[in-house]
Design a protein around this motif. Structure first.
Motif, PDB file in Angstrom:
ATOM      1  N   ALA A  91      27.738  25.194   8.197  1.00  0.00           N
ATOM      2  CA  ALA A  91      29.086  25.430   7.767  1.00  0.00           C
ATOM      3  C   ALA A  91      29.899  24.440   7.629  1.00  0.00           C
ATOM      4  O   ALA A  91      30.479  24.266   6.537  1.00  0.00           O
ATOM      5  CB  ALA A  91      29.556  26.553   8.748  1.00  0.00           C
ATOM      6  N   ARG A  92      29.796  23.380   8.571  1.00  0.00           N
ATOM      7  CA  ARG A  92      30.460  22.030   8.239  1.00  0.00           C
ATOM      8  C   ARG A  92      30.082  21.450   6.995  1.00  0.00           C
ATOM      9  O   ARG A  92      30.825  20.760   6.473  1.00  0.00           O
ATOM     10  CB  ARG A  92      30.301  21.190   9.552  1.00  0.00           C
ATOM     11  CG  ARG A  92      30.981  21.885  10.772  1.00  0.00           C
ATOM     12  CD  ARG A  92      31.400  20.357  11.663  1.00  0.00           C
ATOM     13  NE  ARG A  92      29.729  19.982  12.245  1.00  0.00           N
ATOM     14  CZ  ARG A  92      29.166  20.418  13.106  1.00  0.00           C
ATOM     15  NH1 ARG A  92      29.563  21.402  13.928  1.00  0.00           N
ATOM     16  NH2 ARG A  92      27.941  19.966  13.504  1.00  0.00           N
ATOM     17  N   ALA A  95      33.446  25.149  13.184  1.00  0.00           N
ATOM     18  CA  ALA A  95      33.562  26.003  12.251  1.00  0.00           C
ATOM     19  C   ALA A  95      34.870  26.711  12.627  1.00  0.00           C
ATOM     20  O   ALA A  95      35.287  26.940  13.577  1.00  0.00           O
ATOM     21  CB  ALA A  95      32.311  26.834  11.921  1.00  0.00           C
ATOM     22  N   LYS A  96      35.443  27.192  11.735  1.00  0.00           N
ATOM     23  CA  LYS A  96      36.590  28.006  11.814  1.00  0.00           C
ATOM     24  C   LYS A  96      36.677  29.240  12.740  1.00  0.00           C
ATOM     25  O   LYS A  96      35.596  30.019  12.636  1.00  0.00           O
ATOM     26  CB  LYS A  96      37.292  28.594  10.383  1.00  0.00           C
ATOM     27  CG  LYS A  96      38.626  28.920  10.429  1.00  0.00           C
ATOM     28  CD  LYS A  96      39.186  29.529   9.223  1.00  0.00           C
ATOM     29  CE  LYS A  96      40.625  29.897   9.392  1.00  0.00           C
ATOM     30  NZ  LYS A  96      41.254  30.505   8.233  1.00  0.00           N
ATOM     31  N   GLU A 111      26.797  26.630  12.714  1.00  0.00           N
ATOM     32  CA  GLU A 111      27.770  25.800  12.640  1.00  0.00           C
ATOM     33  C   GLU A 111      27.875  24.562  11.929  1.00  0.00           C
ATOM     34  O   GLU A 111      28.576  24.231  11.210  1.00  0.00           O
ATOM     35  CB  GLU A 111      28.253  25.567  14.107  1.00  0.00           C
ATOM     36  CG  GLU A 111      29.328  24.905  14.414  1.00  0.00           C
ATOM     37  CD  GLU A 111      29.558  24.175  15.758  1.00  0.00           C
ATOM     38  OE1 GLU A 111      30.659  23.720  15.997  1.00  0.00           O
ATOM     39  OE2 GLU A 111      28.529  24.261  16.454  1.00  0.00           O
ATOM     40  N   GLU A 126      31.458  22.934   4.255  1.00  0.00           N
ATOM     41  CA  GLU A 126      33.014  22.805   3.931  1.00  0.00           C
ATOM     42  C   GLU A 126      33.079  21.494   3.633  1.00  0.00           C
ATOM     43  O   GLU A 126      33.905  20.935   2.651  1.00  0.00           O
ATOM     44  CB  GLU A 126      33.732  22.999   5.534  1.00  0.00           C
ATOM     45  CG  GLU A 126      35.165  22.545   5.319  1.00  0.00           C
ATOM     46  CD  GLU A 126      35.866  23.357   4.163  1.00  0.00           C
ATOM     47  OE1 GLU A 126      36.895  22.880   3.975  1.00  0.00           O
ATOM     48  OE2 GLU A 126      35.645  24.538   3.899  1.00  0.00           O
TER      49      GLU A 126
END
Length: 701
Positions: free
Chosen positions: A220-221, A472-473, A217, A224
Motif C-alpha cells: 500500500a505504501r 497505511a491509512k 502495508e 501511494e
C-alpha cells in the motif's frame, strides 16, 4: 570582508523581494512560548534571511565592542562577552537547520544555499579576527586564576580559535576563508544532490505480482508513493539513506532485489544533476589543502586533533583490531548462507549481495524459529515510545513525559512532550518526528531548537527525527527491530541533551567531541532488549498481550545473528571516510569508484557480498558535513558504551541508583571536563576495553 559585505548586500536585495512583510518577524525576538520553543505557527521561510542578516550585524557589533574595549582583557569582558554574543543568529540558524533537515522544501533549500556562504564568511570573520584572538589569548595565558566552567570555556575557546586558523598569517587567513566558503557551498550542494538522487533511485514496479513477499502495508505504501510520483496504478520502492533498504529481505523476486540494490549502490554516481563525484572530489581536495595550510599532513590529522582519538593512527588501529575477526566471520556466514540457499535453489546457485538479507532472514527463521514478521505485531511505534523508551527513562532516571499538543509544530505527525524530573521539576521539551516525508533528509538524528544554559536561563528544546515508513491509512505504525533500535538510539542523544546542566551553552549537553557524543545514544540501545522493558512495550497491536516469553527468548538468542554483516558494512564505511581524509594536499582523484575499491582492498575489507553502509556518492555523514573523518566514532563509542553497560550488569542492571550515577558522572556533565575522565570516573577503566565490543557482536567469547 569585502566578500562578506557583497554577500550581505545581495541577500538584502533578495530579502527585499519577498512578498511577505518582515516587520513582525518572529525570529527577531525570543519566543514567548514555554521553554522559548519556536512558534512554528508564525515562522515563515521569508523570515530567515532578514533574521540571519540582523543576527550577523548584531554579533559583529558585539565583537567590535569587545575588541575596542580599552580595558585589559579579562574573562568577563572578553571570553564571557564572546559567549553572550550572537544570540539572535544562533536562534535563527538553529531553527533553519532543523527545518531544512526535517522539512526541506525547495524554498527552504534555496534559502539554505543562499545563507551558507554568508554564514561561512561570518564564522571566519569571528574565528580569524586577530584583535579578538589576541584578547582571548591574553585571558588564556592568565588562566591560572580561573576554575570550573570558566576555565574550561577559556581553554576550549582558545583551542577552537587555534584549530580554525587564528595563528595563520594574514595572507593564509584570506586563503583559508576562500577554502571554507567553497567547502560550505559544496557541502550544501552535495546534500541537495543526495536528497534528489535518493528520490530518483526509487524503483518503479509495474505489477503487484513482482512485490510478492511484501506485506499488504508495504505494498500500500509503494502504491501511494507511485501515485504521488504521478504513476498511479504502479508501485514505487523508495530507497533508504543507507545502502540497503529493509524491505529487500522480503522480496521473493530475485531480479527485483537486484534492481533495488544496484539502484541504491549506483545512485548519485551518474552524469546528471544528481551526480556527486565532481562535488566530493573537489571537497576532498579543498579539505586537504586546508589541512596543509593549518600545518597538518592530512584533513584527518587536523579533524582528529581535537577529538578523543587525537590521531588517524588510533582510528586505523581500531579498524585493524576489528577487521580480522569480522573478515573471518563474514566468510563463515557467507558460506553458511550459500549452503542454505542451495537447499532450495540448487547447487548452481551463487549468493550475491542482493541475496544476503533475503536468505539471512530465512536462515534466521530456521535456526531460531524467528523472523521480522513474527516480531512486527508487537513492535508498534506508540507503544515503543511510551511503554518502552519513556518507561526505561522513568525506571533509570525518574523522568515522566506529558504530551503538549498546544505547542505549534512544523509538520504533520510531529508531537511534543514536556519532560519532568524525578521531583516533578520541568526539565525540557522533546519533539518527535518519526515518519518519512519527501522533504526530509535521509537518516535519523537529534538536535536542539534551544540550548540549555543557566547563564541565559534556558532549558533544552530537543527533537528526534527519523525516516520510518509511514503506516497505511488507519493502520498501526509497525516497526522493524532495526527501527526500534534507532528510536532507542536517538533518544539516548535526547537524554544527553535533556540532562544538560551547564552554565555556558558552549559546554552544554551534546557539545562534546564527536567520538564521545555517540556513547550515550548507543548505551541507551541496550535497554531495547532488557527483559522488563521489552515485555512492557512489546505488546500485540490487537490483543494488547505482551510478547510471549518464548518469543522473547528467541529474539534475544538471535541478537548476534548477522552481526558480521553489520560490522563489515560499518568498517567499510569507516575505511572509505578515512581514505578521503588521509589524502595529501595536491592529490586529485579522477575515478571515485576505483578509489573506493583500492581503499577497501588495502584494508582487507573488499567484501563483495557486504557493501559499505554508505558509498562516497551518497555519504552524507562525510560530504554533507559534520562527520568527515569521524564516522569511526560509532565504533569508538560502542566500545565505551559496552564497557559502561558491563559495569551496569555487574552492579545490578537497570536500577534508579545506577541510572542516577550514570546521569551524575557522565551524561549531565556536557563538556565541562575532558570527556575521557567521565568514562574513567564511571567505569574505573583508564583505557577502553575492546573485548566488550567483540563479545557484544558475537565475535569473541
Amino acid at each position: 570582508m569585502k566578500r562578506l559585505i557583497a554577500t550581505l548586500s545581495l541577500l538584502a536585495m533578495l530579502a527585499a523581494c519577498h512578498s511577505s512583510s518582515t516587520k513582525e518577524n518572529p525570529l527577531l525576538t525570543e519566543s514567548t512560548l514555554d521553554y522559548h520553543a519556536p512558534d512554528f505557527s508564525k515562522i515563515r521561510p521569508e523570515h530567515f534571511i532578514p533574521a540571519i542578516e540582523e543576527g550577523i550585524r548584531i554579533q559583529l557589533a558585539e565583537i567590535d565592542s569587545i575588541t575596542k574595549n580599552p580595558e585589559a582583557p579579562t574573562f568577563e569582558n572578553t571570553v564571557l562577552a564572546y559567549e553572550k554574543s550572537g544570540r539572535l543568529l544562533a536562534r535563527a540558524t538553529a531553527i533553519l537547520s532543523g527545518l531544512v533537515g526535517a522539512d526541506g522544501t525547495e524554498e527552504l533549500q534555496k534559502i539554505d544555499e543562499e545563507t551558507t556562504p554568508m554564514l561561512s564568511d561570518h564564522q571566519d570573520a569571528l574565528l580569524l579576527n586577530e584583535k579578538l584572538f589576541a584578547r582571548i589569548k591574553a585571558v588564556y595565558d592568565q588562566r591560572a586564576s580561573l576554575k570550573g566552567e570558566d576555565l574550561r570555556l577559556t581553554e576550549l575557546l582558545y583551542d577552537q580559535f587555534v584549530h580554525e586558523g587564528a595563528l595563520l598569517s594574514p595572507q593564509d587567513k584570506e586563503e583559508l576563508k576562500k577554502i571554507n566558503s567553497e567547502i560550505a557551498v559544496l557541502q550544501t550542494k552535495f546534500t541537495n544532490q543526495v536528497n534528489a538522487g535518493t528520490k530518483a533511485a526509487a524503483v518503479l514496479v509495474d505489477r503487484v505480482e513482482d512485490l510478492d513477499g511484501l506485506s499488504e502495508e508495504a505494498i500500500a505504501r509503494a502504491a501511494e508513493a507511485a501515485t504521488q510520483a504521478g504513476q498511479k496504478g504502479k508501485y514505487l520502492l523508495e530507497q533508504a539513506n543507507t545502502t540497503r533498504p529493509g524491505y529487500i529481505a522480503e522480496l521473493n523476486n530475485r531480479d527485483l532485489r537486484r534492481r533495488v540494490l544496484e539502484a541504491s549502490l549506483n545512485r548519485c554516481s551518474g552524469s546528471d544533476s544528481t551526480g556527486t563525484h565532481a562535488t566530493i572530489t573537489r571537497i576532498a581536495e579543498l579539505r586537504a589543502t586546508k589541512a596543509k595550510l593549518l600545518g597538518f599532513s592530512s584533513f584527518s590529522a587536523w579533524a582528529l586533533s581535537d577529538q578523543m582519538a587525537q590521531r588517524p593512527e588510533a582510528v586505523l588501529r581500531l579498524v585493524d583490531q576489528l577487521a580480522p575477526a569480522c573478515r573471518a566471520k563474514v566468510a563463515e556466514d557467507a558460506a553458511e548462507l550459500q549452503a542454505f540457499a542451495q537447499k532450495t535453489e540448487g547447487k548452481e546457485f551463487k549468493l550475491e549481495a542482493w541475496d544476503w538479507d533475503y536468505y539471512a532472514e530465512r536462515l534466521k527463521k530456521e535456526k531460531f524459529d524467528l523472523n521480522e514478521s513474527d516480531l512486527k505485531p508487537y513492535f508498534v511505534l506508540d507503544s515503543i515510545l511510551e511503554n518502552g523508551i519513556f518507561f526505561a527513562a522513568n525506571r533509570l532516571y525518574g523522568l515522566t513525559f506529558k504530551p503538549r499538543p498546544d505547542i505549534p509544530v512544523y509538520a504533520d505527525g510531529v508531537k511534543v512532550y514536556e519532560v519532568f524530573d524525578k521531583d516533578n521539576t520541568p526539565l525540557a521539551l522533546f519533539y518527535t518526528d518519526y515518519f518519512r516525508r519527501p522533504t526530509k533528509t535521509g537518516g535519523a538524528w537529534m538536535s536542539n531548537f534551544v540550548q540549555q544554559s543557566t547563564l541565559f536561563g534556558t532549558k533544552p528544546v530537543i527533537y528526534n527525527v527519523c525516516n520510518f515508513p509511514a503506516p497505511a491509512k488507519g493502520a498501526p505504525a509497525f516497526l522493524s527491530s532495526d527501527n526500534v533500535e534507532t528510536m532507542f538510539h536517538e533518544f539516548g542523544h535526547a537524554l544527553h541533551g535533556i540532562f544538560a546542566s551547564q552554565k555556558y551553552e558552549t559546554l552544554s549537553g551534546t557539545n562534546t567531541p564527536r567520538d564521545f557524543v555517540e556513547m550515550p545514544s548507543q548505551f541507551n540501545e541496550h535497554w531495547m532488549t532488557d527483559s522488563v522493558v521489552l515485555r512492557n512495550y512489546a505488546r500485540h497491536y490487537q490483543t494488547g498481550e505482551p510478547m510471549p516469553q518464548e518469543l522473547i527468548d528467541k529474539f534475544k538468542a538471535s541478537a548476534n545473528f548477522g552481526q558480521s554483516y553489520a560490522l563489515g558494512e560499518n568498517l567499510a564505511s569507516v575505511t572509505i571516510d578515512m581514505a578521503w581524509g588521509l589524502l595529501p594536499a595536491g592529490t586529485k582523484i579522477t575515478d571515485v569508484d576505483a578509489f573506493e575499491r583500492e581503499a577497501l582492498t588495502k584494508s582487507g575489507l573488499p567484501f563483495t557480498l557486504v557493501p559499505p553502509r554508505y558509498r562516497s556518492a551518497y555519504y552524507l555523514h562525510v560530504f554533507g558535513g559534520g562527520y568527515a573523518s569521524g564516522y569511526y566514532s560509532y565504533l569508538w563509542t560502542e566500545v565505551l558504551d559496552d564497557n559502561i553497560f558491563d559495569w551496569f550488569q555487574a552492579h545490578g542492571g537497570m536500577t534508579r541508583e545506577n541510572g542516577q550515577r550514570f546521569r551524575d558522572l557522565v551524561i549531565s556533565r556536557g563538556n565541562t571536563k575532558p570527556v575521557g575522565t567521565f568514562f574513567t570516573e564511571f567505569t574505573g577503566l583508564t583505557e577502553p576495553d575492546m573485548s566488550s565490543l567483540l563479545r557484544s557482536r558475537g565475535l569473541a567469547k
